[in-house]
Design a protein around this motif. Structure first.
Motif, PDB file in Angstrom:
ATOM      1  N   LEU A  27      16.948  49.852 -33.787  1.00  0.00           N
ATOM      2  CA  LEU A  27      16.975  48.225 -33.148  1.00  0.00           C
ATOM      3  C   LEU A  27      16.172  48.281 -31.822  1.00  0.00           C
ATOM      4  O   LEU A  27      16.130  49.410 -31.160  1.00  0.00           O
ATOM      5  CB  LEU A  27      18.419  48.217 -32.446  1.00  0.00           C
ATOM      6  N   ILE A  28      15.263  47.222 -31.951  1.00  0.00           N
ATOM      7  CA  ILE A  28      14.212  47.472 -30.863  1.00  0.00           C
ATOM      8  C   ILE A  28      14.930  46.930 -29.435  1.00  0.00           C
ATOM      9  O   ILE A  28      15.318  45.678 -29.461  1.00  0.00           O
ATOM     10  CB  ILE A  28      13.218  46.244 -31.190  1.00  0.00           C
ATOM     11  N   LYS A  29      15.057  47.695 -28.603  1.00  0.00           N
ATOM     12  CA  LYS A  29      15.895  47.694 -27.422  1.00  0.00           C
ATOM     13  C   LYS A  29      14.904  47.145 -26.121  1.00  0.00           C
ATOM     14  O   LYS A  29      15.565  46.495 -25.184  1.00  0.00           O
ATOM     15  CB  LYS A  29      16.453  49.026 -26.753  1.00  0.00           C
ATOM     16  N   GLU A  30      13.679  47.697 -26.359  1.00  0.00           N
ATOM     17  CA  GLU A  30      12.784  47.325 -25.200  1.00  0.00           C
ATOM     18  C   GLU A  30      11.327  46.579 -26.023  1.00  0.00           C
ATOM     19  O   GLU A  30      10.536  47.134 -25.949  1.00  0.00           O
ATOM     20  CB  GLU A  30      12.348  48.371 -24.471  1.00  0.00           C
ATOM     21  N   PRO A  31      11.735  45.267 -26.318  1.00  0.00           N
ATOM     22  CA  PRO A  31      10.661  44.617 -27.144  1.00  0.00           C
ATOM     23  C   PRO A  31       9.098  44.655 -26.319  1.00  0.00           C
ATOM     24  O   PRO A  31       8.064  44.833 -26.866  1.00  0.00           O
ATOM     25  CB  PRO A  31      10.985  43.212 -27.070  1.00  0.00           C
ATOM     26  N   GLN A  32       9.238  44.487 -24.895  1.00  0.00           N
ATOM     27  CA  GLN A  32       8.029  44.252 -24.167  1.00  0.00           C
ATOM     28  C   GLN A  32       7.415  45.584 -24.261  1.00  0.00           C
ATOM     29  O   GLN A  32       5.826  45.762 -24.359  1.00  0.00           O
ATOM     30  CB  GLN A  32       8.302  43.948 -22.715  1.00  0.00           C
ATOM     31  N   GLU A  33       7.770  46.785 -24.428  1.00  0.00           N
ATOM     32  CA  GLU A  33       7.251  48.159 -24.387  1.00  0.00           C
ATOM     33  C   GLU A  33       6.910  48.211 -25.663  1.00  0.00           C
ATOM     34  O   GLU A  33       5.577  48.756 -25.679  1.00  0.00           O
ATOM     35  CB  GLU A  33       8.478  48.854 -24.116  1.00  0.00           C
ATOM     36  N   ILE A  34       7.329  47.784 -26.546  1.00  0.00           N
ATOM     37  CA  ILE A  34       6.698  48.238 -28.136  1.00  0.00           C
ATOM     38  C   ILE A  34       5.610  47.213 -28.322  1.00  0.00           C
ATOM     39  O   ILE A  34       4.482  47.719 -28.855  1.00  0.00           O
ATOM     40  CB  ILE A  34       7.765  47.761 -29.040  1.00  0.00           C
ATOM     41  N   SER A  35       5.791  46.001 -27.937  1.00  0.00           N
ATOM     42  CA  SER A  35       4.691  44.977 -27.954  1.00  0.00           C
ATOM     43  C   SER A  35       3.481  45.472 -27.233  1.00  0.00           C
ATOM     44  O   SER A  35       2.192  45.385 -27.602  1.00  0.00           O
ATOM     45  CB  SER A  35       4.792  43.543 -27.324  1.00  0.00           C
ATOM     46  N   LYS A  36       3.725  45.959 -26.020  1.00  0.00           N
ATOM     47  CA  LYS A  36       2.385  46.512 -25.152  1.00  0.00           C
ATOM     48  C   LYS A  36       1.808  47.724 -26.043  1.00  0.00           C
ATOM     49  O   LYS A  36       0.513  47.755 -26.097  1.00  0.00           O
ATOM     50  CB  LYS A  36       3.174  47.238 -23.939  1.00  0.00           C
ATOM     51  N   ILE A  37       2.657  48.540 -26.518  1.00  0.00           N
ATOM     52  CA  ILE A  37       1.996  49.852 -27.401  1.00  0.00           C
ATOM     53  C   ILE A  37       1.415  49.014 -28.674  1.00  0.00           C
ATOM     54  O   ILE A  37       0.147  49.647 -28.690  1.00  0.00           O
ATOM     55  CB  ILE A  37       3.128  50.650 -27.912  1.00  0.00           C
ATOM     56  N   LEU A  38       1.800  48.321 -29.433  1.00  0.00           N
ATOM     57  CA  LEU A  38       1.173  47.575 -30.434  1.00  0.00           C
ATOM     58  C   LEU A  38      -0.284  46.934 -29.828  1.00  0.00           C
ATOM     59  O   LEU A  38      -1.256  47.125 -30.695  1.00  0.00           O
ATOM     60  CB  LEU A  38       2.053  46.748 -31.044  1.00  0.00           C
ATOM     61  N   THR A  39      -0.253  46.230 -28.852  1.00  0.00           N
ATOM     62  CA  THR A  39      -1.445  45.664 -28.395  1.00  0.00           C
ATOM     63  C   THR A  39      -2.435  46.641 -28.040  1.00  0.00           C
ATOM     64  O   THR A  39      -3.616  46.361 -28.246  1.00  0.00           O
ATOM     65  CB  THR A  39      -1.070  44.742 -26.870  1.00  0.00           C
ATOM     66  N   THR A  40      -1.953  47.655 -27.276  1.00  0.00           N
ATOM     67  CA  THR A  40      -2.954  48.909 -27.089  1.00  0.00           C
ATOM     68  C   THR A  40      -3.537  49.416 -28.424  1.00  0.00           C
ATOM     69  O   THR A  40      -4.860  49.533 -28.452  1.00  0.00           O
ATOM     70  CB  THR A  40      -2.327  49.950 -26.480  1.00  0.00           C
ATOM     71  N   VAL A  41      -2.625  49.709 -29.432  1.00  0.00           N
ATOM     72  CA  VAL A  41      -3.441  49.985 -30.702  1.00  0.00           C
ATOM     73  C   VAL A  41      -4.163  48.975 -31.303  1.00  0.00           C
ATOM     74  O   VAL A  41      -5.538  49.273 -31.622  1.00  0.00           O
ATOM     75  CB  VAL A  41      -2.192  50.223 -31.639  1.00  0.00           C
ATOM     76  N   PHE A  42      -3.894  47.603 -31.342  1.00  0.00           N
ATOM     77  CA  PHE A  42      -4.524  46.817 -32.125  1.00  0.00           C
ATOM     78  C   PHE A  42      -6.123  46.559 -31.125  1.00  0.00           C
ATOM     79  O   PHE A  42      -6.998  46.514 -31.793  1.00  0.00           O
ATOM     80  CB  PHE A  42      -3.814  45.366 -32.085  1.00  0.00           C
TER      81      PHE A  42
END
Ligand SMILES: Nc1ncnc2c1ncn2[C@@H]1O[C@H](COP(=O)(O)OP(=O)(O)OP(=O)(O)O)[C@@H](O)[C@H]1O
Ligand SMILES: [Mg+2]
Length: 364
Positions: A56-71
């Motif tokens: 379950l994604i508990k901290e969506p902003q954190e995960i989005s930030k990581i995905l943004t960095t990768v992309f």
């Protein structure tokens, strides 16, 4: 219009595989080569503890930030903006049902009735999908898959917020089977054990795909923590120990590690056998299963294959998740690393086989 047409006809890198686990985000981008596919890039970025918990994604902003960095880092090198995602097993409900041969319309409503009976979540708040596994005489064998809407929407949101376009989201066990089952074994009954950092899933694969799953109380991190206690060294140091057969011969740690893993591996093997027996299914009888194949980081635990094959009574091997990327020359990934990327590779493989015109046109 012309602008759209230009975008539509340009070569888009095929969608990449994106596996979000409780501990990391992994991605694999395949590229078409003259013969088969190559791996043009892959990577893993760890995520803070608790940001994803039991799928379950508990901290969506954190995960989005990581995905943004990768992309942002990889898009200029050819990382597609289209992503194929997986849904973790804990958040997916799979069930095989049998129905008589029906018209399309009758089938849809019969499936819904069966899903309500078999799937333990409220279907008003779920996405429900199905796949016909087998048509046998007058009977259809159908795989149902359901997941809570809020869970799926959570995955889609973090990906979209990172500027990516999710084109497919599928149960992770399907992606794992796509990587692990070789072309020549696809009609066999086999068991895949995916041993991740956080959990272990048992997947029953038969001639019509992955259709049974159980979870087993075992994980790579569980073993790491036992080793921490026994060796009295930090978790970071334990993680630097390379899991392979030579580790058991290590003069300093070998004997201790052997002692630590003995019981958990026996318990794991017993749980595998009990779970398969509890499926009580014609396809998955112990003596009709051809092979057990291990994947995930925990597949490298020394002596694990011998332990499972001797206690379960089925030949057991470590998987080779890159085997189906046939013909490609550029495969810069060792088999050991590929075990960690089993899910991401299976997703990327699906991405590379999508019909671009149909899938991508909605996003142009
Ligand atoms: N060669 C190795 N030596 C030591 N430990 C390893 C090795 N390879 C993997 N591991 C361990 O395997 C785990 C990572 O496995 P994997 O990448 O499959 O997990 P995950 O996908 O993040 O987790 P999950 O799918 O369970 O949520 C870690 O606990 C890591 O310490
Ligand atoms: Mg995993």
């Amino acid at each position: 219009m012309l602008e759209n047409l230009k975008k539509y006809t340009q070569i888009i890198p095929s969608a990449f595989g994106l596996d979000i686990s409780d501990s990391s985000v992994k991605f694999v981008q395949l590229s078409k080569e003259r013969r088969g596919f190559g791996i043009s890039m892959f990577g893993e970025k760890f995520i803070p503890e608790g940001a994803v918990s039991r799928g379950l994604i508990k901290e969506p902003q954190e995960i989005s930030k990581i995905l943004t960095t990768v992309f942002e880092k990889f898009k200029n090198s050819g990382l597609s903006e289209y992503a194929i995602l997986s849904l973790p097993d804990e958040q997916t409900f799979l069930q095989v049902i049998s129905l008589p041969f029906l018209s399309d319309e009758e089938l849809e409503s019969a499936i819904f009735v069966e899903a309500e009976r078999n799937i333990p979540i409220d279907l008003d708040d779920a996405y429900l999908d199905y796949f016909i596994l087998e048509k046998n005489g007058d009977t259809l064998k159908i795989l149902l898959a359901a997941a809570n809407k809020s869970v799926v929407d959570g995955y889609i949101k973090v990906v979209v917020d990172a500027g990516l376009k999710p084109v497919v989201i599928e149960p992770e066990v399907i992606a794992i089977a796509r990587s692990i089952v070789s072309e020549k074994e696809k009609n066999n009954a086999m068991i895949i054990i995916e041993l991740g950092a956080n959990r272990t899933r048992l997947i029953g694969y038969s001639n019509y795909g992955a259709n049974r799953t159980s979870s087993i109380d075992f994980s790579a991190e569980y073993i790491n923590n036992l080793v921490v206690k026994e060796l009295k060294i930090s978790l970071q140091e334990v993680k630097k120990l390379n899991w392979d057969v030579n580790l058991l011969q290590d003069p300093k740690y070998g004997a201790l590690i052997k002692k630590v893993i003995e019981k958990p591996l026996s318990d794991l093997a017993k749980a595998v056998k009990n779970n398969i027996t509890s499926w009580d299914s014609d396809e998955f009888k112990i003596n009709s299963i051809k092979r057990i194949v291990l994947s995930g980081g925990g597949a490298s635990i020394p002596s694990i294959t011998e332990k499972i094959s001797s206690l379960v009574g089925i030949p057991t091997d470590i998987g080779n998740p890159i085997q189906n990327i046939r013909g490609g020359k550029n495969i810069p990934m060792s088999q050991k690393t590929s075990l960690l990327f089993t899910t991401a590779l299976g997703l990327a493989f699906r991405g590379s086989n999508l019909d671009e015109r149909n899938i991508y046109k909605d996003f142009v």
